[in-house]
Each structure stands twice: as structure tokens, then as C-alpha cells.
Design a protein around this motif. Structure first.
Motif, mmCIF file in Angstrom:
data_model
loop_
_atom_site.group_PDB
_atom_site.id
_atom_site.type_symbol
_atom_site.label_atom_id
_atom_site.label_comp_id
_atom_site.label_asym_id
_atom_site.label_seq_id
_atom_site.Cartn_x
_atom_site.Cartn_y
_atom_site.Cartn_z
ATOM 1 N N LEU A 39 6.330 -34.229 -37.739
ATOM 2 C CA LEU A 39 5.759 -32.993 -38.270
ATOM 3 C C LEU A 39 5.990 -31.827 -37.305
ATOM 4 O O LEU A 39 6.422 -30.742 -37.715
ATOM 5 N N VAL A 40 5.722 -32.037 -36.034
ATOM 6 C CA VAL A 40 5.926 -30.988 -35.039
ATOM 7 C C VAL A 40 7.408 -30.640 -34.934
ATOM 8 O O VAL A 40 7.769 -29.467 -34.838
ATOM 9 N N HIS A 41 8.271 -31.646 -34.983
ATOM 10 C CA HIS A 41 9.714 -31.412 -34.905
ATOM 11 C C HIS A 41 10.192 -30.554 -36.074
ATOM 12 O O HIS A 41 10.951 -29.607 -35.887
ATOM 13 N N ARG A 42 9.753 -30.861 -37.277
ATOM 14 C CA ARG A 42 10.171 -30.076 -38.444
ATOM 15 C C ARG A 42 9.663 -28.639 -38.354
ATOM 16 O O ARG A 42 10.372 -27.702 -38.724
ATOM 17 N N ALA A 43 8.453 -28.457 -37.898
ATOM 18 C CA ALA A 43 7.907 -27.099 -37.745
ATOM 19 C C ALA A 43 8.712 -26.318 -36.709
ATOM 20 O O ALA A 43 8.997 -25.130 -36.897
ATOM 21 N N TRP A 44 9.075 -26.982 -35.630
ATOM 22 C CA TRP A 44 9.846 -26.315 -34.581
ATOM 23 C C TRP A 44 11.228 -25.911 -35.083
ATOM 24 O O TRP A 44 11.691 -24.804 -34.832
ATOM 25 N N GLU A 57 30.110 -4.963 -25.667
ATOM 26 C CA GLU A 57 28.941 -5.661 -25.150
ATOM 27 C C GLU A 57 28.562 -6.844 -26.040
ATOM 28 O O GLU A 57 28.561 -6.751 -27.260
ATOM 29 N N ASP A 58 28.265 -7.951 -25.414
ATOM 30 C CA ASP A 58 27.908 -9.169 -26.136
ATOM 31 C C ASP A 58 26.429 -9.135 -26.492
ATOM 32 O O ASP A 58 25.572 -9.084 -25.623
ATOM 33 N N LYS A 59 26.144 -9.179 -27.785
ATOM 34 C CA LYS A 59 24.763 -9.118 -28.238
ATOM 35 C C LYS A 59 24.273 -10.457 -28.773
ATOM 36 O O LYS A 59 23.083 -10.671 -28.909
ATOM 37 N N GLU A 60 25.181 -11.368 -29.079
ATOM 38 C CA GLU A 60 24.824 -12.651 -29.671
ATOM 39 C C GLU A 60 24.480 -13.722 -28.627
ATOM 40 O O GLU A 60 23.596 -14.536 -28.849
ATOM 41 N N SER A 61 25.195 -13.744 -27.513
ATOM 42 C CA SER A 61 25.029 -14.825 -26.543
ATOM 43 C C SER A 61 23.617 -14.952 -25.984
ATOM 44 O O SER A 61 23.130 -16.077 -25.844
ATOM 45 N N PRO A 62 22.918 -13.862 -25.637
ATOM 46 C CA PRO A 62 21.558 -14.052 -25.130
ATOM 47 C C PRO A 62 20.633 -14.727 -26.149
ATOM 48 O O PRO A 62 19.800 -15.557 -25.778
ATOM 49 N N ILE A 63 20.795 -14.421 -27.418
ATOM 50 C CA ILE A 63 19.967 -15.043 -28.456
ATOM 51 C C ILE A 63 20.299 -16.524 -28.558
ATOM 52 O O ILE A 63 19.402 -17.380 -28.598
ATOM 53 N N LEU A 64 21.595 -16.856 -28.567
ATOM 54 C CA LEU A 64 21.999 -18.251 -28.666
ATOM 55 C C LEU A 64 21.595 -19.040 -27.423
ATOM 56 O O LEU A 64 21.214 -20.205 -27.519
ATOM 57 N N LYS A 65 21.650 -18.408 -26.253
ATOM 58 C CA LYS A 65 21.261 -19.073 -25.011
ATOM 59 C C LYS A 65 19.768 -19.411 -25.029
ATOM 60 O O LYS A 65 19.371 -20.512 -24.639
ATOM 61 N N ARG A 66 18.949 -18.462 -25.504
ATOM 62 C CA ARG A 66 17.508 -18.715 -25.601
ATOM 63 C C ARG A 66 17.218 -19.865 -26.562
ATOM 64 O O ARG A 66 16.403 -20.740 -26.272
ATOM 65 N N ARG A 67 17.910 -19.895 -27.688
ATOM 66 C CA ARG A 67 17.722 -20.986 -28.645
ATOM 67 C C ARG A 67 18.133 -22.331 -28.053
ATOM 68 O O ARG A 67 17.471 -23.342 -28.279
ATOM 69 N N LEU A 68 19.234 -22.348 -27.306
ATOM 70 C CA LEU A 68 19.701 -23.589 -26.699
ATOM 71 C C LEU A 68 18.685 -24.116 -25.693
ATOM 72 O O LEU A 68 18.362 -25.310 -25.689
ATOM 73 N N VAL A 69 18.162 -23.241 -24.842
ATOM 74 C CA VAL A 69 17.206 -23.669 -23.821
ATOM 75 C C VAL A 69 15.918 -24.169 -24.465
ATOM 76 O O VAL A 69 15.403 -25.235 -24.096
ATOM 77 N N THR A 70 15.390 -23.437 -25.449
ATOM 78 C CA THR A 70 14.148 -23.884 -26.090
ATOM 79 C C THR A 70 14.363 -25.179 -26.862
ATOM 80 O O THR A 70 13.484 -26.041 -26.877
ATOM 81 N N SER A 71 15.530 -25.355 -27.454
ATOM 82 C CA SER A 71 15.819 -26.614 -28.148
ATOM 83 C C SER A 71 15.892 -27.771 -27.162
ATOM 84 O O SER A 71 15.420 -28.869 -27.444
ATOM 85 N N GLY A 72 16.503 -27.536 -26.002
ATOM 86 C CA GLY A 72 16.584 -28.575 -24.981
ATOM 87 C C GLY A 72 15.212 -28.981 -24.470
ATOM 88 O O GLY A 72 14.931 -30.176 -24.301
ATOM 89 N N VAL A 73 14.339 -28.015 -24.246
ATOM 90 C CA VAL A 73 12.977 -28.315 -23.796
ATOM 91 C C VAL A 73 12.246 -29.120 -24.863
ATOM 92 O O VAL A 73 11.591 -30.127 -24.579
ATOM 93 N N PHE A 74 12.363 -28.692 -26.107
ATOM 94 C CA PHE A 74 11.693 -29.410 -27.169
ATOM 95 C C PHE A 74 12.268 -30.815 -27.341
ATOM 96 O O PHE A 74 11.530 -31.757 -27.646
#
Length: 147
Positions: free
Chosen positions: A134-139, A85-102
Motif C-alpha cells: 500500500l505504501v509503495h503504490r502511494a509513493w 541550460e538543462d532544466k530536466e536533469s535536476p528534476i530527474l535526479k531528485r526523483r532518482l534519489v527519492t526512489s532509491g531511498v524508498f
């Protein structure tokens, strides 16, 4: 020598990880893990339950060779699927989507007013680059080390 089938190994580092985990089990004298055949040979007085538990705690699947005939095929298949079972991909996918939104928000504040002539909110007049940085660095800090 007791023989075991190992599931979930894909590289030499996995092989070394399994070998190291099993060698720490009390009563194990020697361990030989084969990546090519996905098998392991263990010499010593350790119980097979302790050895299987050590392999599973290391993140891989293990079963005594020959015991698969005694288990139901559904149990064996379920155990193999759980080990793979893949346990890493969902975490990386969430990070990618939130980074794209930001990124979109950051692009709006830093370049939207010059490239696309989009209006800036009044509170950002005169210092939008500093506040945006400042917001970018915090994110980025939050993404790297978690909430």
C-alpha cells in the motif's frame, strides 16, 4: 527575407517546433528553419522582436543575423547559455534519489526479516507485505503525478 540565428535545436522535432511557433506570429507569410546551420529565414511583415519572442517562448534562443556584432559578446554568450541550460536533469535526479531511498525502505520491510534476519516493528507483525505494498503504490503515485 529576414535571417535569424537559432540556438538550442538538436533534432528535427526542435526544428518543427520552432517553425510552427514562428508561423503562428501574425504577419509571417513563410518560415524556413535549417537544423544544420541553426538558422531561420522568415518572409512577411512581422517585427523581428515578435519573431524572436515566439522562438524564445518555444524554448529556444534567437537573434537576427548580423545583430551579434552590435551586441556585446558577454550578452550573446549569456543568452546562448540560458538557451542551453538543462532544466530536466535536476528534476530527474531528485526523483532518482527519492526512489532509491524508498527502495531501501521497501527492501527492509519486504525482505529484510527473511534474508538478513532484521527485526520488524511490532505494528507490522502479520501484515507487513500488505502495508508495504500500500505504501509503495502511494509513493509511486506521488512520484508520477507530483505532490
Amino acid at each position: 527575407m529576414d535571417k535569424y540565428n537559432i540556438t538550442g535545436m538538436s533534432c528535427a522535432a526542435c526544428q518543427a517546433h520552432v517553425e510552427k511557433a514562428v508561423s503562428k506570429v501574425p504577419g509571417v507569410e513563410s518560415v524556413s528553419v535549417s537544423l544544420l546551420t541553426n538558422s531561420m529565414g522568415v518572409e512577411g511583415s512581422a517585427s523581428s522582436e515578435a519573431i524572436v519572442k515566439a522562438v524564445e517562448d518555444a524554448g529556444y534562443g534567437a537573434a537576427v543575423q548580423g545583430a551579434e556584432e552590435n551586441q556585446s559578446s558577454a550578452n550573446s554568450l549569456e543568452a546562448q547559455e540560458k538557451a542551453l541550460e538543462d532544466k530536466e536533469s535536476p528534476i530527474l535526479k531528485r526523483r532518482l534519489v527519492t526512489s532509491g531511498v524508498f527502495l531501501l525502505v521497501l527492501m527492509y520491510f519486504s525482505m529484510g526479516h527473511t534474508m538478513f534476519h532484521l527485526p520488524l516493528p511490532k505494528f507490522l507483525d502479520g501484515n507487513h507485505i500488505g502495508i508495504t505494498a500500500l505504501v509503495h503504490r502511494a509513493w509511486i503515485h506521488w512520484l508520477q503525478w507530483g505532490p
